[in-house]
Design a protein around this motif. Structure first.
Motif, PDB file in Angstrom:
ATOM      1  N   GLU A  99       0.840  -1.212   0.000  1.00 46.89           N
ATOM      2  CA  GLU A  99       0.000   0.000   0.000  1.00 46.89           C
ATOM      3  C   GLU A  99       0.869   1.255   0.000  1.00 46.89           C
ATOM      4  OE1 GLU A  99      -2.832   0.008  -0.993  1.00 46.89           O
ATOM      5  OE2 GLU A  99      -3.809  -1.839  -0.363  1.00 46.89           O
ATOM      6  N   VAL A 100       1.855   1.252  -0.876  1.00 43.87           N
ATOM      7  CA  VAL A 100       2.758   2.392  -1.001  1.00 43.87           C
ATOM      8  C   VAL A 100       2.024   3.697  -1.331  1.00 43.87           C
ATOM      9  CG1 VAL A 100       3.461   2.119  -3.426  1.00 43.87           C
ATOM     10  CG2 VAL A 100       5.076   3.007  -1.772  1.00 43.87           C
ATOM     11  N   PRO A 101       0.896   3.685  -2.068  1.00 44.29           N
ATOM     12  CA  PRO A 101       0.185   4.958  -2.283  1.00 44.29           C
ATOM     13  C   PRO A 101      -0.275   5.601  -0.976  1.00 44.29           C
ATOM     14  CG  PRO A 101      -0.580   3.345  -3.860  1.00 44.29           C
ATOM     15  CD  PRO A 101       0.282   2.611  -2.851  1.00 44.29           C
ATOM     16  N   TRP A 102      -0.659   4.798   0.005  1.00 42.74           N
ATOM     17  CA  TRP A 102      -1.092   5.346   1.289  1.00 42.74           C
ATOM     18  C   TRP A 102       0.081   5.998   2.013  1.00 42.74           C
ATOM     19  CZ3 TRP A 102      -4.510   0.703   3.240  1.00 42.74           C
ATOM     20  CH2 TRP A 102      -5.652   0.630   2.442  1.00 42.74           C
ATOM     21  N   LEU A 103       1.259   5.401   1.890  1.00 44.91           N
ATOM     22  CA  LEU A 103       2.451   5.986   2.498  1.00 44.91           C
ATOM     23  C   LEU A 103       2.791   7.316   1.832  1.00 44.91           C
ATOM     24  CD1 LEU A 103       4.921   5.751   4.398  1.00 44.91           C
ATOM     25  CD2 LEU A 103       6.065   4.480   2.560  1.00 44.91           C
ATOM     26  N   LEU A 104       2.719   7.364   0.507  1.00 46.45           N
ATOM     27  CA  LEU A 104       3.120   8.559  -0.234  1.00 46.45           C
ATOM     28  C   LEU A 104       2.051   9.644  -0.256  1.00 46.45           C
ATOM     29  CD1 LEU A 104       4.888   6.880  -3.295  1.00 46.45           C
ATOM     30  CD2 LEU A 104       5.923   7.740  -1.167  1.00 46.45           C
ATOM     31  N   ALA A 105       0.785   9.273  -0.022  1.00 47.65           N
ATOM     32  CA  ALA A 105      -0.317  10.235  -0.128  1.00 47.65           C
ATOM     33  C   ALA A 105      -0.156  11.411   0.828  1.00 47.65           C
ATOM     34  CB  ALA A 105      -1.651   9.548   0.117  1.00 47.65           C
ATOM     35  N   GLY A 106       0.294  11.167   2.035  1.00 50.52           N
ATOM     36  CA  GLY A 106       0.426  12.236   3.008  1.00 50.52           C
ATOM     37  C   GLY A 106       1.827  12.823   3.066  1.00 50.52           C
ATOM     38  N   LEU A 107       2.590  12.596   2.024  1.00 50.81           N
ATOM     39  CA  LEU A 107       3.994  12.981   2.043  1.00 50.81           C
ATOM     40  C   LEU A 107       4.363  13.705   0.751  1.00 50.81           C
ATOM     41  CD1 LEU A 107       6.680  12.721   3.566  1.00 50.81           C
ATOM     42  CD2 LEU A 107       6.982  10.511   2.464  1.00 50.81           C
ATOM     43  N   PRO A 108       4.198  15.012   0.717  1.00 49.90           N
ATOM     44  CA  PRO A 108       4.593  15.753  -0.488  1.00 49.90           C
ATOM     45  C   PRO A 108       6.063  15.467  -0.818  1.00 49.90           C
ATOM     46  CG  PRO A 108       3.420  17.189   1.034  1.00 49.90           C
ATOM     47  CD  PRO A 108       3.688  15.904   1.760  1.00 49.90           C
ATOM     48  N   GLY A 109       6.314  15.103  -2.044  1.00 51.81           N
ATOM     49  CA  GLY A 109       7.678  14.788  -2.454  1.00 51.81           C
ATOM     50  C   GLY A 109       8.119  13.386  -2.113  1.00 51.81           C
ATOM     51  N   GLY A 110       7.203  12.563  -1.588  1.00 50.57           N
ATOM     52  CA  GLY A 110       7.553  11.205  -1.183  1.00 50.57           C
ATOM     53  C   GLY A 110       8.043  10.342  -2.328  1.00 50.57           C
ATOM     54  N   ALA A 111       7.422  10.480  -3.500  1.00 50.91           N
ATOM     55  CA  ALA A 111       7.863   9.701  -4.661  1.00 50.91           C
ATOM     56  C   ALA A 111       9.285  10.087  -5.053  1.00 50.91           C
ATOM     57  CB  ALA A 111       6.903   9.891  -5.827  1.00 50.91           C
ATOM     58  N   GLY A 112       9.610  11.363  -4.901  1.00 52.50           N
ATOM     59  CA  GLY A 112      10.967  11.812  -5.190  1.00 52.50           C
ATOM     60  C   GLY A 112      11.974  11.253  -4.200  1.00 52.50           C
ATOM     61  N   GLU A 113      11.570  11.159  -2.922  1.00 53.96           N
ATOM     62  CA  GLU A 113      12.451  10.567  -1.916  1.00 53.96           C
ATOM     63  C   GLU A 113      12.701   9.096  -2.234  1.00 53.96           C
ATOM     64  OE1 GLU A 113      12.031  11.653   2.321  1.00 53.96           O
ATOM     65  OE2 GLU A 113      10.282  12.817   1.653  1.00 53.96           O
ATOM     66  N   LEU A 114      11.637   8.392  -2.607  1.00 51.12           N
ATOM     67  CA  LEU A 114      11.770   6.979  -2.971  1.00 51.12           C
ATOM     68  C   LEU A 114      12.714   6.824  -4.159  1.00 51.12           C
ATOM     69  CD1 LEU A 114      10.866   4.024  -2.637  1.00 51.12           C
ATOM     70  CD2 LEU A 114       8.896   4.566  -4.082  1.00 51.12           C
ATOM     71  N   GLN A 115      12.536   7.666  -5.157  1.00 51.92           N
ATOM     72  CA  GLN A 115      13.393   7.617  -6.350  1.00 51.92           C
ATOM     73  C   GLN A 115      14.851   7.899  -5.994  1.00 51.92           C
ATOM     74  OE1 GLN A 115      14.136  11.121  -8.160  1.00 51.92           O
ATOM     75  NE2 GLN A 115      15.894   9.936  -8.811  1.00 51.92           N
ATOM     76  N   ARG A 116      15.079   8.889  -5.147  1.00 50.42           N
ATOM     77  CA  ARG A 116      16.445   9.263  -4.779  1.00 50.42           C
ATOM     78  C   ARG A 116      17.155   8.099  -4.068  1.00 50.42           C
ATOM     79  NH1 ARG A 116      15.972  14.370  -2.284  1.00 50.42           N
ATOM     80  NH2 ARG A 116      15.090  13.302  -0.485  1.00 50.42           N
ATOM     81  N   ILE A 117      16.483   7.488  -3.099  1.00 48.21           N
ATOM     82  CA  ILE A 117      17.101   6.370  -2.365  1.00 48.21           C
ATOM     83  C   ILE A 117      17.276   5.162  -3.282  1.00 48.21           C
ATOM     84  CG2 ILE A 117      16.793   4.732  -0.462  1.00 48.21           C
ATOM     85  CD1 ILE A 117      17.675   7.537   0.397  1.00 48.21           C
ATOM     86  N   TRP A 118      16.310   4.935  -4.167  1.00 47.73           N
ATOM     87  CA  TRP A 118      16.457   3.832  -5.127  1.00 47.73           C
ATOM     88  C   TRP A 118      17.712   4.047  -5.963  1.00 47.73           C
ATOM     89  CZ3 TRP A 118      15.341  -0.966  -6.046  1.00 47.73           C
ATOM     90  CH2 TRP A 118      15.604  -1.492  -7.311  1.00 47.73           C
ATOM     91  N   ASP A 119      17.835   5.220  -6.563  1.00 49.25           N
ATOM     92  CA  ASP A 119      18.963   5.491  -7.455  1.00 49.25           C
ATOM     93  C   ASP A 119      20.304   5.468  -6.730  1.00 49.25           C
ATOM     94  OD1 ASP A 119      17.186   5.796  -9.544  1.00 49.25           O
ATOM     95  OD2 ASP A 119      17.327   7.984  -9.633  1.00 49.25           O
TER      96      ASP A 119
END
Length: 195
Positions: A99-119
């Motif tokens: 349920e990653v959308p629920w984690l990212l929904a309340g976190l502006p920029g959360g997808a960017g944080e995930l991308q940064r740590i992934w990369d």
């Protein structure tokens, strides 16, 4: 579980109760490699989610899980950095964020944080990152070309069972299986308990 020289990411989406979590849980069990499984809660405060994620890492069977013990990260980046530190560098592991959308929904920029740590930290390790979500629009949005996580994972959709699957699971003849399919919506948990 994948190549030993780099990380792989899978984004699995499907409607609620279609069996995503059960499928991935069974996959992780059969893989027999160190893993961590975190499931986000809809509408939960970010501080609670980060604490649960950190606890999931600390209680996992990852080789360096102890790096997460006693930590209270204040950002998703900090939590995911703890995760990266807990992962082995020379053997496969699996990370499931349910349920990653629920984690990212309340976190502006959360997808960017995930991308940064992934990369920067995860993609270079032999990890299989599985992102699950029942919010179909959010999961699709996560991988659009103008979004941070674009082209970083393989996108899959888990569909409900079809009438043939229902027939196989229940042993019903074609007509009764079609009725069972219409009543159950093809949801595996309902079909499993059909009798």
């Amino acid at each position: 579980v994948g190549r030993l020289d780099k990380g792989q990411a899978i984004l699995l989406r499907g409607r609620r109760r279609v069996g995503k979590s059960a499928l991935v849980t069974e996959f992780v069990r059969r893989a027999g490699v160190p893993s961590v499984y975190f499931s986000a809660a809809k509408g939960a405060p970010l501080v609670d989610e980060l604490a649960h994620l950190t606890r999931a890492i600390a209680e996992s069977d990852l080789p360096r899980a102890s790096v997460a013990q006693g930590n209270s990260p204040s950002s998703l980046t900090a939590s995911l950095s703890l995760l990266a530190a807990a992962l082995p560098s020379d053997s496969p592991s699996i990370v499931v964020l349910d349920e990653v959308p629920w984690l990212l929904a309340g976190l502006p920029g959360g997808a960017g944080e995930l991308q940064r740590i992934w990369d920067r930290e995860l993609a270079g390790k032999p990890v299989l990152l599985i992102l699950l979500g029942s919010d179909l629009a959010m999961m699709e949005h996560l991988t659009k070309h103008d979004q941070p996580y674009y082209a970083r994972g393989t996108d899959f959709v888990l569909h409900p069972l079809n009438p043939r699957d229902v027939s196989s699971m229940t042993g019903l003849n074609a007509i009764d299986a079609f009725d069972a399919y219409l009543i159950s919506g093809g949801l595996p948990l309902i079909v499993q308990d059909w009798k």
